[in-house]
Design a protein around this motif. Structure first.
Motif, PDB file in Angstrom:
ATOM      1  N   ALA A   1       0.847  -1.199   0.000  1.00  0.00           N
ATOM      2  CA  ALA A   1       0.000   0.000   0.000  1.00  0.00           C
ATOM      3  C   ALA A   1       0.878   1.243   0.000  1.00  0.00           C
ATOM      4  O   ALA A   1       1.995   1.235   0.505  1.00  0.00           O
ATOM      5  CB  ALA A   1      -0.926   0.017   1.211  1.00  0.00           C
ATOM      6  N   ILE A   2       0.328   2.315  -0.590  1.00  0.00           N
ATOM      7  CA  ILE A   2       1.035   3.586  -0.651  1.00  0.00           C
ATOM      8  C   ILE A   2       0.033   4.710  -0.427  1.00  0.00           C
ATOM      9  O   ILE A   2      -1.096   4.645  -0.925  1.00  0.00           O
ATOM     10  CB  ILE A   2       1.770   3.749  -2.000  1.00  0.00           C
ATOM     11  N   GLN A   3       0.437   5.723   0.322  1.00  0.00           N
ATOM     12  CA  GLN A   3      -0.412   6.887   0.550  1.00  0.00           C
ATOM     13  C   GLN A   3       0.482   8.124   0.448  1.00  0.00           C
ATOM     14  O   GLN A   3       1.390   8.307   1.257  1.00  0.00           O
ATOM     15  CB  GLN A   3      -1.074   6.831   1.936  1.00  0.00           C
ATOM     16  N   ALA A   4       0.245   8.951  -0.580  1.00  0.00           N
ATOM     17  CA  ALA A   4       1.099  10.110  -0.850  1.00  0.00           C
ATOM     18  C   ALA A   4       0.320  11.399  -0.648  1.00  0.00           C
ATOM     19  O   ALA A   4      -0.879  11.474  -0.913  1.00  0.00           O
ATOM     20  CB  ALA A   4       1.646  10.048  -2.267  1.00  0.00           C
ATOM     21  N   GLY A   5       1.011  12.425  -0.202  1.00  0.00           N
ATOM     22  CA  GLY A   5       0.408  13.741  -0.011  1.00  0.00           C
ATOM     23  C   GLY A   5       1.493  14.760   0.272  1.00  0.00           C
ATOM     24  O   GLY A   5       2.669  14.534   0.026  1.00  0.00           O
ATOM     25  N   ILE A   6       1.091  15.897   0.805  1.00  0.00           N
ATOM     26  CA  ILE A   6       2.057  16.941   1.157  1.00  0.00           C
ATOM     27  C   ILE A   6       1.988  17.246   2.644  1.00  0.00           C
ATOM     28  O   ILE A   6       2.157  18.383   3.076  1.00  0.00           O
ATOM     29  CB  ILE A   6       1.855  18.214   0.321  1.00  0.00           C
ATOM     30  N   GLY A   7       1.798  16.229   3.439  1.00  0.00           N
ATOM     31  CA  GLY A   7       1.831  16.420   4.877  1.00  0.00           C
ATOM     32  C   GLY A   7       0.445  16.431   5.491  1.00  0.00           C
ATOM     33  O   GLY A   7      -0.534  16.848   4.858  1.00  0.00           O
ATOM     34  N   PRO A   8       0.334  15.974   6.735  1.00  0.00           N
ATOM     35  CA  PRO A   8      -0.966  15.931   7.413  1.00  0.00           C
ATOM     36  C   PRO A   8      -1.599  17.317   7.519  1.00  0.00           C
ATOM     37  O   PRO A   8      -0.941  18.298   7.865  1.00  0.00           O
ATOM     38  CB  PRO A   8      -0.611  15.374   8.793  1.00  0.00           C
ATOM     39  N   GLY A   9      -2.860  17.393   7.189  1.00  0.00           N
ATOM     40  CA  GLY A   9      -3.612  18.635   7.335  1.00  0.00           C
ATOM     41  C   GLY A   9      -3.404  19.652   6.237  1.00  0.00           C
ATOM     42  O   GLY A   9      -4.018  20.723   6.263  1.00  0.00           O
ATOM     43  N   VAL A  10      -2.553  19.370   5.253  1.00  0.00           N
ATOM     44  CA  VAL A  10      -2.303  20.316   4.163  1.00  0.00           C
ATOM     45  C   VAL A  10      -3.204  19.957   2.989  1.00  0.00           C
ATOM     46  O   VAL A  10      -3.105  18.870   2.421  1.00  0.00           O
ATOM     47  CB  VAL A  10      -0.823  20.292   3.727  1.00  0.00           C
ATOM     48  N   SER A  11      -4.083  20.865   2.623  1.00  0.00           N
ATOM     49  CA  SER A  11      -5.055  20.565   1.571  1.00  0.00           C
ATOM     50  C   SER A  11      -4.979  21.523   0.396  1.00  0.00           C
ATOM     51  O   SER A  11      -5.682  21.333  -0.598  1.00  0.00           O
ATOM     52  CB  SER A  11      -6.478  20.594   2.152  1.00  0.00           C
ATOM     53  N   THR A  12      -4.151  22.578   0.481  1.00  0.00           N
ATOM     54  CA  THR A  12      -4.005  23.538  -0.605  1.00  0.00           C
ATOM     55  C   THR A  12      -2.518  23.843  -0.801  1.00  0.00           C
ATOM     56  O   THR A  12      -1.692  23.553   0.069  1.00  0.00           O
ATOM     57  CB  THR A  12      -4.759  24.845  -0.303  1.00  0.00           C
ATOM     58  N   ILE A  13      -2.202  24.449  -1.946  1.00  0.00           N
ATOM     59  CA  ILE A  13      -0.827  24.842  -2.246  1.00  0.00           C
ATOM     60  C   ILE A  13      -0.820  26.299  -2.674  1.00  0.00           C
ATOM     61  O   ILE A  13      -1.627  26.714  -3.514  1.00  0.00           O
ATOM     62  CB  ILE A  13      -0.222  23.958  -3.358  1.00  0.00           C
ATOM     63  N   CYS A  14       0.097  27.074  -2.093  1.00  0.00           N
ATOM     64  CA  CYS A  14       0.280  28.468  -2.502  1.00  0.00           C
ATOM     65  C   CYS A  14       1.334  28.508  -3.600  1.00  0.00           C
ATOM     66  O   CYS A  14       2.386  27.880  -3.476  1.00  0.00           O
ATOM     67  CB  CYS A  14       0.721  29.306  -1.304  1.00  0.00           C
ATOM     68  N   PRO A  15       1.092  29.229  -4.695  1.00  0.00           N
ATOM     69  CA  PRO A  15       2.018  29.198  -5.828  1.00  0.00           C
ATOM     70  C   PRO A  15       3.434  29.678  -5.510  1.00  0.00           C
ATOM     71  O   PRO A  15       4.337  29.417  -6.299  1.00  0.00           O
ATOM     72  CB  PRO A  15       1.349  30.128  -6.854  1.00  0.00           C
ATOM     73  N   ARG A  16       3.632  30.360  -4.414  1.00  0.00           N
ATOM     74  CA  ARG A  16       4.962  30.923  -4.147  1.00  0.00           C
ATOM     75  C   ARG A  16       5.543  30.432  -2.822  1.00  0.00           C
ATOM     76  O   ARG A  16       6.283  31.151  -2.146  1.00  0.00           O
ATOM     77  CB  ARG A  16       4.899  32.441  -4.206  1.00  0.00           C
ATOM     78  N   GLN A  17       5.215  29.178  -2.499  1.00  0.00           N
ATOM     79  CA  GLN A  17       5.763  28.594  -1.277  1.00  0.00           C
ATOM     80  C   GLN A  17       6.032  27.105  -1.500  1.00  0.00           C
ATOM     81  O   GLN A  17       5.118  26.332  -1.736  1.00  0.00           O
ATOM     82  CB  GLN A  17       4.788  28.764  -0.111  1.00  0.00           C
ATOM     83  N   PRO A  18       7.312  26.674  -1.439  1.00  0.00           N
ATOM     84  CA  PRO A  18       7.617  25.248  -1.608  1.00  0.00           C
ATOM     85  C   PRO A  18       6.999  24.410  -0.497  1.00  0.00           C
ATOM     86  O   PRO A  18       6.841  24.865   0.646  1.00  0.00           O
ATOM     87  CB  PRO A  18       9.148  25.204  -1.545  1.00  0.00           C
ATOM     88  N   VAL A  19       6.641  23.180  -0.833  1.00  0.00           N
ATOM     89  CA  VAL A  19       6.121  22.216   0.144  1.00  0.00           C
ATOM     90  C   VAL A  19       6.847  20.892  -0.088  1.00  0.00           C
ATOM     91  O   VAL A  19       7.312  20.605  -1.193  1.00  0.00           O
ATOM     92  CB  VAL A  19       4.594  22.026   0.012  1.00  0.00           C
ATOM     93  N   GLN A  20       6.935  20.090   0.973  1.00  0.00           N
ATOM     94  CA  GLN A  20       7.625  18.807   0.857  1.00  0.00           C
ATOM     95  C   GLN A  20       6.612  17.670   0.817  1.00  0.00           C
ATOM     96  O   GLN A  20       5.636  17.663   1.571  1.00  0.00           O
ATOM     97  CB  GLN A  20       8.586  18.605   2.030  1.00  0.00           C
TER      98      GLN A  20
END
Length: 406
Positions: free
Chosen positions: A53-72
């Motif tokens: 099984a695999i579950q990918a995302g950008i971290g717990p509780g993160v549901s949006t992305i701002c165009p000028r801020q990197p996320v891991q």
């Protein structure tokens, strides 16, 4: 990890052995894993595991992305590693290169892709900074497990948000740093003989070079209004023209800073280290008279640090805001300040003393060189100017995909 000077290391390749010599004692370690654990980089690789099984995302509780801020990225898997009796859960680590990540999933287990940005080897996603490119579509990120037999993949979608955008514009470029001074030459050792020769003094370190001035801030024309998108009923919209072009959306419940600051001055160069003094020669003497060792040379003085560069002058902003909304003037703030001064260079360290030569009568050791003087920082740049007026700005917000003026 920094090892003592008495430590020697043979680095591992593939499954070869590693040995460490610590103060003359050898310690055998079975494989690369032990050394990687000491360094904090012994991550988990899945090529020989059974992944279910695999579950990918950008971290717990993160549901949006701002165009000028990197996320891991954050990936969790269920897998059974070789020689393990049962499946277990594993996840990727969070942070930069210096983070200890023993027992965490290596990001090289996965291939990440997105048409709205790019990834680095540590799983950091740099979004496309063009606000208009994702105002309707948002961000789609795909994660593919890299595995010889398991074919697991996942794609997730994230709406764009604009909370990270607190300013628009740019500072001037930084001034170039001054070069460091060269190290002084080491003094020659004295020759041995009947009486040893004195060692020569070390040379003085070179002085650092001054930092260069920062560049002036840009000249910009900006137009502002309130706008809406499919997901947000009210945002600040700003169009930028002049030395460069830009367009941003930002929350309407807090101020937005318009930036045209001067660039920071360049750092002054450090002074060079003084050269070490030469050792005195050994006095050999003979049966009739003992030999006198030569005196050690003095260490050279360190060079002077150089002053930092002057900050660049602030630029200029001409702002026209939508005259239908006088409250916009209270939400738009200017920063056209002069650039910060560059830091001054540090003085170079003095050279080490030369040792006195041996013999029946040893020579004197030389003196240590003195530290060079450190330099002050430069001066700040002069402030620029800003103009504010109300007017009709509709011509600058027509035909923008996904954005509608209020």
């Amino acid at each position: 990890m920094r090892l003592p000077a008495s430590t020697s290391v043979r680095f591992c390749r593939s499954r070869t052995w590693i040995w460490l010599g610590l103060a003359g004692a050898a310690l055998g370690l079975s494989g690369c894993g032990a050394v990687r654990s000491i360094a904090g980089i012994n991550t988990v690789h899945l090529q020989d595991a059974k992944v279910s099984a695999i579950q990918a995302g950008i971290g717990p509780g993160v549901s949006t992305i701002c165009p000028r801020q990197p996320v891991q990225m954050h990936v969790a898997v269920t897998a059974q590693l070789p020689r393990q009796p049962a499946p277990a859960s594993f996840e990727t680590w969070s942070g930069g290169n210096g983070t200890r990540r023993n027992g965490m999933l290596d990001f090289r287990n996965f291939a990440f892709s997105s048409a709205q940005g790019r990834f680095d080897e540590l799983g950091w996603f740099a979004p496309d900074p063009d606000v208009l490119a994702t105002v309707d579509s948002g961000f789609a990120i795909s994660t593919q497990l890299l595995h010889p037999t398991a074919s697991l993949a996942q794609t997730r979608h994230y709406p764009a948000d604009y909370r990270c955008i607190v300013g628009v514009g740019a500072p001037g470029g930084p001034g170039p740093a001054g070069a460091d001074g060269a190290s002084g030459f080491s003094g020659s050792d004295g020759r041995s003989g009947y009486d040893g020769q004195d060692g020569q003094s070390g040379g003085r370190g070179g002085d650092g070079m001054p930092g260069g001035p920062g560049f002036h801030g840009p000249r910009l024309r900006m137009y502002a209004t309130f706008a809406s998108t499919r997901l947000y009923s009210k945002l600040i919209a700003v169009r930028v023209l002049g030395d460069f072009e830009d367009f941003v959306l930002a929350p309407a419940d807090r101020p937005l800073t318009l930036i045209a600051t001067g660039g920071i001055g360049g750092a002054g160069g450090d002074g060079g280290m003084g050269g070490s003094g030469g050792d005195g020669g050994r006095g050999e003497g003979d049966k009739d008279r003992p030999g006198y060792g030569g005196d050690g040379g003095d260490g050279g003085d360190g060079g002077y640090g150089a002053p930092g560069g002057i900050g660049g002058d602030g630029g200029g902003i001409e702002l026209v805001y939508d005259r239908r909304y006088p409250e916009l003037a209270q939400l738009l703030r200017f920063d056209v300040s002069g650039g910060r001064p560059g830091p001054g260079g540090e003085g170079g360290s003095g050279g080490s003393q030369g040792s006195g030569g041996g013999g029946s009568h040893s020579g004197r050791s030389g003196g240590y060189g003195t530290y060079g003087s450190s330099a002050p920082e430069g001066l700040p740049g002069r402030p620029g100017h800003a103009e504010l007026s109300a007017g009709d700005v509709s011509a600058y917000f027509r035909d923008l995909p996904g954005v509608r003026m209020l």
